[in-house]
Design a protein around this motif. Structure first.
Motif, PDB file in Angstrom:
ATOM      1  N   ASP A   1     -35.612  14.448   9.169  1.00  0.00           N
ATOM      2  CA  ASP A   1     -36.482  15.397   9.869  1.00  0.00           C
ATOM      3  C   ASP A   1     -37.864  15.277   9.241  1.00  0.00           C
ATOM      4  OD1 ASP A   1     -37.953  17.782  10.491  1.00  0.00           O
ATOM      5  OD2 ASP A   1     -36.088  18.848  10.871  1.00  0.00           O
ATOM      6  N   VAL A   2     -38.846  14.851  10.023  1.00  0.00           N
ATOM      7  CA  VAL A   2     -40.192  14.620   9.489  1.00  0.00           C
ATOM      8  C   VAL A   2     -41.213  15.598  10.059  1.00  0.00           C
ATOM      9  CG1 VAL A   2     -39.738  12.196   9.013  1.00  0.00           C
ATOM     10  CG2 VAL A   2     -40.708  12.835  11.230  1.00  0.00           C
ATOM     11  N   ARG A   3     -40.752  16.700  10.616  1.00  0.00           N
ATOM     12  CA  ARG A   3     -41.664  17.643  11.263  1.00  0.00           C
ATOM     13  C   ARG A   3     -42.599  18.318  10.258  1.00  0.00           C
ATOM     14  NH1 ARG A   3     -37.919  21.715  13.952  1.00  0.00           N
ATOM     15  NH2 ARG A   3     -36.666  21.179  12.144  1.00  0.00           N
TER      16      ARG A   3
ATOM     17  N   CYS B   1     -38.777  14.376  15.228  1.00  0.00           N
ATOM     18  CA  CYS B   1     -39.759  15.444  15.097  1.00  0.00           C
ATOM     19  C   CYS B   1     -39.464  16.500  16.155  1.00  0.00           C
ATOM     20  CB  CYS B   1     -41.193  14.905  15.141  1.00  0.00           C
ATOM     21  SG  CYS B   1     -41.605  13.930  16.596  1.00  0.00           S
ATOM     22  N   TRP B   2     -40.470  17.029  16.790  1.00  0.00           N
ATOM     23  CA  TRP B   2     -40.296  18.176  17.681  1.00  0.00           C
ATOM     24  C   TRP B   2     -39.683  17.814  19.028  1.00  0.00           C
ATOM     25  CZ3 TRP B   2     -40.622  22.707  15.452  1.00  0.00           C
ATOM     26  CH2 TRP B   2     -41.407  22.842  14.309  1.00  0.00           C
TER      27      TRP B   2
ATOM     28  N   ALA C   1     -42.812   8.808  15.481  1.00  0.00           N
ATOM     29  CA  ALA C   1     -43.254   7.439  15.731  1.00  0.00           C
ATOM     30  C   ALA C   1     -44.177   6.964  14.604  1.00  0.00           C
ATOM     31  CB  ALA C   1     -43.968   7.343  17.077  1.00  0.00           C
ATOM     32  N   LYS C   2     -45.070   7.835  14.134  1.00  0.00           N
ATOM     33  CA  LYS C   2     -45.957   7.481  13.015  1.00  0.00           C
ATOM     34  C   LYS C   2     -45.140   7.187  11.760  1.00  0.00           C
ATOM     35  CE  LYS C   2     -49.704  10.508  14.579  1.00  0.00           C
ATOM     36  NZ  LYS C   2     -50.409  11.754  14.278  1.00  0.00           N
TER      37      LYS C   2
ATOM     38  N   GLY D   1     -49.933  17.922  13.212  1.00  0.00           N
ATOM     39  CA  GLY D   1     -50.301  16.524  13.047  1.00  0.00           C
ATOM     40  C   GLY D   1     -49.794  15.625  14.154  1.00  0.00           C
ATOM     41  N   CYS D   2     -49.262  16.211  15.234  1.00  0.00           N
ATOM     42  CA  CYS D   2     -48.763  15.414  16.356  1.00  0.00           C
ATOM     43  C   CYS D   2     -49.897  14.706  17.060  1.00  0.00           C
ATOM     44  CB  CYS D   2     -48.022  16.298  17.357  1.00  0.00           C
ATOM     45  SG  CYS D   2     -46.550  17.070  16.696  1.00  0.00           S
TER      46      CYS D   2
END
Length: 130
Positions: free
Chosen positions: A35-37, A76-77, A85-86, A129-130
């Motif tokens: 989870d990178v949110r 992510c969300w 993706a980043k 940061g999206c």
């Protein structure tokens, strides 16, 4: 890139929630769910069950926690967020085997797949940061 090349690349770079859940049940040692949110902690308090939480803002300081011998599945969300993706791009550049979970946690919850409470303590800003 033609349409066939695009769809082949897309399928190689992503995994659907259904495919991940099925594959995880068959071979749980193969995957490392991440989870990178970023964003407000109160919105990130629910995670996919058994996910490892390392927000994108803290990732560079925690690379040693991510195994290189597993397939990393990042999320992510939702489909509108590009944080996963980043992170996938960054991890691929650093020698990891990575796929993005299609639809993020939103798709996962929509399908009523297992979730749990996050216990990760971080200092992430409220900026997504999206």
């Amino acid at each position: 890139m033609n349409a066939l090349e695009y769809f082949n690349a897309r399928l190689n770079a992503t995994i659907s929630p259904m495919d991940y859940l099925r594959s995880m049940k068959m071979n749980p040692e193969k995957y490392f769910l991440l989870d990178v949110r970023n964003g407000p902690k109160n919105l990130r308090n629910i995670i996919i069950k058994d996910a490892n939480v390392i927000p994108e803002q803290e990732l560079k300081n925690h690379l040693d926690e991510i195994p290189k011998d597993k397939e990393i599945i990042v999320y992510c969300w939702d489909v509108w967020c590009n944080t996963a993706a980043k992170v996938a791009k960054f991890l691929l550049e650093n020698g990891y085997n990575v796929k993005e979970l299609t639809g993020g946690i939103t798709a996962w919850k929509e399908m009523n797949f297992p979730v749990s409470k996050s216990t990760y303590n971080d200092n992430v800003t409220n900026n997504c940061g999206c």
